[in-house]
Design an enzyme around this catalytic site. Sequence first.
Site: not given
Length: 459
Positions: A302, A345
Site C-alpha cells: 500500500h 495502493c
Amino acid sequence: MSRDFFKLLFEISEALVTEEVAALKFLSLEHVPRRKLEAIQEPKAFFEVLQEKDMIGVGNLSFLKELLYQISRIDLLTAYLGSSREEMERDLQVPGRAQVSAYRQLLYRIAEDLTPEDVASVKFLLQKLLPKNKLQENASMLQVFLEMEINGIIKEDDLTILKDLFQSVRADIKKKIDAYEEKKKENYSREEVRYPVSVSGHPEEQGAEGEAAKQHGKIYTMKNNPHGYCLILNNHIFKNPRDNREGTLQDGEAVKRVFKWLQFKTVEYMNLEGKKIYETVKEYSKKDHRNMDCFVCFIFSHGERGKIKGVDDECVNIEDLVSCFTGTNCPSLAGKPKVFIIQACQGSVRHPPVTIEPDSSGHLEVDASPLTSIPDKADILIGMATVEDYLSFRSHKTGSVYIQSLCEKMELLCPQRVDLTAILTEVNNEVARRELEGSKQMPKITSTLLKQLIFEVPQ
C-alpha cells in the site's frame, strides 16, 4: 525456512518412485545443469537442488505444481499443494506461465506413450548414431532422448531425425511432432507480425537501420551471470487484516519466473515494516555489484503520495529508497542501470470484495503517486503502476493488472531484444486501454537512463 515447507517436501518425496524422479529430472533440465541432476537418485536431493536454484521455496511452489502435473501425480498436487488438474490446465494456458518448455513436454509425452517394443525398435534404429553402451536394454527412453540431445541429434528447433525414426516405428507420434512444429511456427509468425524485426533484431544485422541504432542507440552492457540482483519487497499480510493484499503472491511468482529466466539473482522479502523496507534496500545498495550489470527492485504494497507503507502502516519515501542507488551512495553500480518498479495502493480501507479490486482506499486520490522528480543522477528508471487521479487495480486470483502485463510483455519481447523502456511503453498502452470496474489506470515511466536497457535472454 518454514518447518511446514520442509515437511511438505518430505511427504511428497516419500510418495515418489524412481521412475518419477527420473521424469522430474528430465523436465527440469532447462533450469538445473545436467551435471547436478546426474548425481541425484533420491527425490529429497532433487528438491534440495531446486531450492539451491531458487526454483522452489516458501510461497514459491508454482514450478513444483507444474512438475507434479506433468508427471500426472494429481493426487499429490491435490493433497499437498491445494491445486487440481483443471486449475493447472487453466493456469498453464496463460502465455509464458509454463516453466517446462513445450519441447521438453513433447519428449516426455512421447516417452510415456511408447511400449517396450517401441523403445527397442527406436534403439535398434539408433545403433549407427549412438554408442552401444547408451542403448542397453535397461536404458529408458528419457535417457535415450538425453543422449540424442548431447550428441546433437535432436534440438528444440530441429527434430528431423526424430520424425524419421517415428515414421518407421509409430507414424502417429510423427504426426504429434509435426503438430508441435506447426504450432511453434504459428506462434513465431504471430509475434513477428505484431513486432517487426526492425525493433527486435540485432542492430548490427539490419543494414541502414542497424547503423542508425549503433550511432544513436547505445546499449548497456549485459555480460555477467547473474546480471544482477532482482530484489522483490512484497507486502501481503498487514497488521490490520483489512489491509491484506490478496493476489500479490501471484505478482511475486510472475516476477521471479521472468527474472530467473533472465539470469538475475532473484530474492523476495515478504511482509516488511516501513523501517525494514528502507533497511533492506540500503543493505542491497551496500553490496558489491562490480561483477554485475544492473539492479532491479520491485515493491508491492500500500502507499501514499510518494511513499510506500510497511505492514505496520509506517511509510518510507520512495525517493529515499531510490537515492540509496545514486552513483555516490552505490559506486559499484555507477554507470549501470538501476530499475525500480512500484505497484502500490492508496489507503487501508478495502472496497467490497469483487473480482477486480482497486488497490486503493476508495477515493480518487493518487495510488502511490509518481515522483515529480527523481534524484539528479543518471541511469535510473522508475516504473509506477499509476499516475495521479487514477486507480491501480489488482485481482485476488491473478495479481495486479500492471505487474502481470509487464511480466507477459517481457516474456514476449525480451527474446526480440526490445529495450525495457519500450516494453514499459507497451505495458502503459495495454493497461490504459482496459476498462476496470468503470475506471481507468494509467502507469507512468520516469527515466534518466542514458542507453537502451536490453536484457539478454539465455540461449
